[in-house]
Design a protein around this motif. Structure first.
Motif, PDB file in Angstrom:
ATOM      1  N   GLY A   1       0.683  -2.479   7.263  1.00  0.00           N
ATOM      2  CA  GLY A   1       0.653  -1.278   8.084  1.00  0.00           C
ATOM      3  C   GLY A   1       2.009  -0.722   8.461  1.00  0.00           C
ATOM      4  N   LYS A   2       3.091  -1.421   8.121  1.00  0.00           N
ATOM      5  CA  LYS A   2       4.439  -0.968   8.470  1.00  0.00           C
ATOM      6  C   LYS A   2       5.086  -0.306   7.256  1.00  0.00           C
ATOM      7  N   THR A   3       5.643   0.879   7.436  1.00  0.00           N
ATOM      8  CA  THR A   3       6.350   1.556   6.357  1.00  0.00           C
ATOM      9  C   THR A   3       7.666   0.830   6.108  1.00  0.00           C
ATOM     10  N   ILE A   4       7.886   0.438   4.848  1.00  0.00           N
ATOM     11  CA  ILE A   4       9.060  -0.382   4.517  1.00  0.00           C
ATOM     12  C   ILE A   4      10.028   0.301   3.561  1.00  0.00           C
TER      13      ILE A   4
ATOM     14  N   GLY B   1       5.112  13.434  -5.441  1.00  0.00           N
ATOM     15  CA  GLY B   1       5.676  12.283  -6.130  1.00  0.00           C
ATOM     16  C   GLY B   1       6.463  11.346  -5.234  1.00  0.00           C
ATOM     17  N   TYR B   2       6.357  11.522  -3.913  1.00  0.00           N
ATOM     18  CA  TYR B   2       7.067  10.648  -2.973  1.00  0.00           C
ATOM     19  C   TYR B   2       6.018   9.838  -2.227  1.00  0.00           C
ATOM     20  N   LEU B   3       6.017   8.517  -2.452  1.00  0.00           N
ATOM     21  CA  LEU B   3       5.002   7.647  -1.864  1.00  0.00           C
ATOM     22  C   LEU B   3       5.661   6.616  -0.961  1.00  0.00           C
ATOM     23  N   MET B   4       5.287   6.624   0.302  1.00  0.00           N
ATOM     24  CA  MET B   4       5.843   5.661   1.249  1.00  0.00           C
ATOM     25  C   MET B   4       5.133   4.327   1.079  1.00  0.00           C
TER      26      MET B   4
ATOM     27  N   ASP C   1       0.869  -1.173   0.000  1.00  0.00           N
ATOM     28  CA  ASP C   1       0.000   0.000   0.000  1.00  0.00           C
ATOM     29  C   ASP C   1       0.909   1.227   0.000  1.00  0.00           C
ATOM     30  N   PHE C   2       0.360   2.362  -0.398  1.00  0.00           N
ATOM     31  CA  PHE C   2       1.179   3.572  -0.479  1.00  0.00           C
ATOM     32  C   PHE C   2       0.465   4.744   0.164  1.00  0.00           C
ATOM     33  N   GLU C   3       1.271   5.611   0.742  1.00  0.00           N
ATOM     34  CA  GLU C   3       0.771   6.816   1.382  1.00  0.00           C
ATOM     35  C   GLU C   3       1.674   7.968   0.961  1.00  0.00           C
ATOM     36  N   PRO C   4       1.081   9.056   0.440  1.00  0.00           N
ATOM     37  CA  PRO C   4       1.936  10.177   0.043  1.00  0.00           C
ATOM     38  C   PRO C   4       2.589  10.820   1.271  1.00  0.00           C
ATOM     39  N   MET C   5       3.800  11.280   1.087  1.00  0.00           N
ATOM     40  CA  MET C   5       4.485  11.990   2.155  1.00  0.00           C
ATOM     41  C   MET C   5       4.117  13.464   2.025  1.00  0.00           C
ATOM     42  N   PRO C   6       3.483  14.037   3.049  1.00  0.00           N
ATOM     43  CA  PRO C   6       3.055  15.439   2.970  1.00  0.00           C
ATOM     44  C   PRO C   6       4.223  16.371   2.644  1.00  0.00           C
ATOM     45  N   GLY C   7       3.990  17.250   1.677  1.00  0.00           N
ATOM     46  CA  GLY C   7       4.993  18.234   1.309  1.00  0.00           C
ATOM     47  C   GLY C   7       5.997  17.760   0.276  1.00  0.00           C
ATOM     48  N   TYR C   8       5.896  16.501  -0.155  1.00  0.00           N
ATOM     49  CA  TYR C   8       6.839  15.955  -1.132  1.00  0.00           C
ATOM     50  C   TYR C   8       6.066  15.362  -2.298  1.00  0.00           C
TER      51      TYR C   8
END
Length: 123
Positions: free
Chosen positions: A47-50, A39-42, A30-37
């Motif tokens: 549920g763990k950011t990898i 085109g950068y998707l975590m 799954d992906f979550e955009p990084m606020p303020g960046y």
């Protein structure tokens, strides 16, 4: 964390939305955009950011990225998912010595190679 242990990874891609679709379908991320960046998707798994994918501001040459290996219990199913998601297979199941498990190499839609590893024999 031990010195030398991998603590983060990023895959630079020319199209973050297309990469999000590919990696989500191929590996269940799954992906979550990084606020303020833009085109950068975590990337997240269970549920763990990898790690992250990042849209490049410059052309990204195919295959010139750090290769990552994704672990799976079913190598053939993982390879099929990468094909179904728009990737290509470079190398099917290959043994790693006598006891190192097996791997396959696939390419994402942008040409970057990804390794898929398993300790499970073909079923």
């Amino acid at each position: 964390m031990a010195n030398g242990e991998i603590c983060w990874w990023e895959i630079e891609v020319p199209d973050a939305e297309r990469a999000k679709d590919f990696y989500g379908r191929a590996f269940g991320w799954d992906f979550e955009p990084m606020p303020g960046y833009d085109g950068y998707l975590m990337a997240k798994l269970d549920g763990k950011t990898i790690g992250a994918i990042q849209a490049s501001q410059e052309p990204v040459p195919a295959g010139r990225a750090v290769r990552l290996y994704v672990e799976t219990d079913d190598l053939e199913a993982a390879v099929r998912r990468t094909e179904d998601a728009g990737g290509a297979v470079d190398m099917a199941r290959t043994p790693i010595g006598d006891t190192g498990g097996w791997f396959a190499l696939v390419r994402d839609p942008f040409g970057s190679r990804i390794g898929i590893w398993t300790g499970q024999a073909a079923g």
